[in-house]
Design an enzyme around this catalytic site. Sequence first.
Site, PDB file in Angstrom:
ATOM      1  N   CYS A 107       8.126 133.662  -0.573  1.00 43.08           N
ATOM      2  CA  CYS A 107       7.719 133.021   0.725  1.00 43.08           C
ATOM      3  C   CYS A 107       7.114 133.844   1.742  1.00 43.08           C
ATOM      4  O   CYS A 107       7.735 134.768   2.186  1.00 43.08           O
ATOM      5  CB  CYS A 107       8.962 132.027   1.511  1.00 43.08           C
TER       6      CYS A 107
ATOM      7  N   CYS B 262     -10.748 107.276  -4.550  1.00 43.94           N
ATOM      8  CA  CYS B 262      -9.873 106.287  -4.954  1.00 43.94           C
ATOM      9  C   CYS B 262     -10.054 106.041  -6.138  1.00 43.94           C
ATOM     10  O   CYS B 262     -11.187 105.599  -6.615  1.00 43.94           O
ATOM     11  CB  CYS B 262     -10.165 104.979  -3.833  1.00 43.94           C
TER      12      CYS B 262
ATOM     13  N   CYS C 137     -11.302 102.032  -6.698  1.00 47.22           N
ATOM     14  CA  CYS C 137     -12.287 101.663  -6.011  1.00 47.22           C
ATOM     15  C   CYS C 137     -13.650 101.417  -6.824  1.00 47.22           C
ATOM     16  O   CYS C 137     -14.398 100.524  -6.664  1.00 47.22           O
ATOM     17  CB  CYS C 137     -12.760 102.637  -4.927  1.00 47.22           C
TER      18      CYS C 137
END
Length: 546
Positions: A101, A440, A443
């Site tokens: 981290c 999308c 779409c």
Amino acid sequence: MRAMRLLAAAALLAALLAVSAAAGAAAKLDLDDVDDSEVLEALLAVDDEEEDATPPGAGGGGGAEAVRRTQSMVLVLDNDNAARAVRDHPELLLLGYAPWCERSAKLMPRFAEAAAALRAMGSAVAFAKLDGERFPKAASTVGVNGFPSVLLFVNGTEHAYTGLHTKDAIVTWVRKKTGTPVIRIESKDSAEELLKKGQTFALGLFKNYEGADHGEFVKAATAENEVQFVETSDRNVAKILFPGIASEEQFLGLVKSEPEKFEKFDGAFEEKEILQFVELNKFPLITVFTDLNSAKVYSSPIKLQVFTFAEAYDFEDLESIVQEVARGFKTKIMFIYVDTAEENLAKPFLTLYGLEGDKPTVTAFDTSKGTKYVLEADINTKNLKEFSLSLLDGTLPPYFRSEPVPQEKGLVEKVVGRTFDSSVLRSPHNVLLEAHAPWCVDCEAISKNIEKLAKHFSGLDNLKFARIDASVNEHPKLQVNNYPTLLLYPAEDKTNPIKLSKKLSLKDMARFIKEKLQISDVEIKEKLQTPNIETVAAADNVKDEL
């Protein structure tokens, strides 16, 4: 590179200290024989000594000595000793981290500095570190749910730290939670030493430290977790810290390390008012946006925020302009600078506005309404002041993202944010609008059906088909929650568009349009009687599908 070295150092440190922890070395701390400066140096030097540190059992050396000193300062917790450490220490400050981290790596030296500073102040707090990835059971036991986590246990009760990842902020928070909410300054030397730290603090002048007002001051100091509260009963000492004090018997002010250094409190000595004064005034004239203070910026009680996006060398020319304007809107508008070279900080904002950030840019945001604004004029004192004043009085027009206005109109008209009014809302036509996004997956099929429908109904004067990329174009009257979205705007009422199901087949869509707009097959045939052979042929092909 430094972050990677810190991560490696953290892993090495945990590995070295785990040996003694497993042998029961995690008993209560014995700090009295360790010099503060040596401990801090050892804690921070692990980064530089990682390649030279001597592994356990390999004899003495500089690395082993650094580890020994670190052990005397910070407990290293694991699955076996975590619960016992919390139980055995009345006050325990814990850093939960993970070696991979980066934020943990950045916080680790600040945590070490805070530990050394607290010890130098005579604090009885013990300090501990826990590799939460290596010891998930221990992490769960003590409440480390993410990385990094800073937790303070007071007689077993957990307090989670949510403040800035700086030494001073951590020290202030720990002292407040462990019974020292106010620092008492009684000499000029102590006052000078406090000023040298460059720390923001609230100063209270009280005679004999008595009375209801002083009680409210202490209550506010206990409730405010970030800003250190300081008190004195000596006006001469107070004037060193806050030169503007005159003959007041009682005084409260905020001292900051920036051009606007002093803020005087003029309200009633009540906890709520004192806290509000500190909260509204603790930020500088210009807040430099960082990973460390991002949460505080988002949660600021100042809901109107003006952002300047620029690279550091460009902001040098703008800083005096922003400071001058910010001075006139203190406590009302928060002014923030974001370095566009820090892509992880700047890009999310710029994407929200649909901007590139290739030149200095000023934007604004109203966090209470979620509305955004852009200064489209040159950045100068006059324009920035007018922009800020309009933002404050609520007359500034909101900004909506838009692609450039298209030059040509096809069979399916491309609509952008700037043309939504003229192409859809003010159009005399019935408009079937497809709202889509490039990413999308559903779409593409819908888009093909819309194009087929546009060909089928191409001869009608009162119907047009349109398409808008709603991921980069916005309009207050277009609210799209998913893609694709099909909306039919009847010519007689554009305020209540009719939503079509995207699950409809091509034939069902055609039937829906004819029913809603009362279009007959005869009307379609008549309109298709045109000398444009290509249009007729295309319409005939679609007709076969329908």
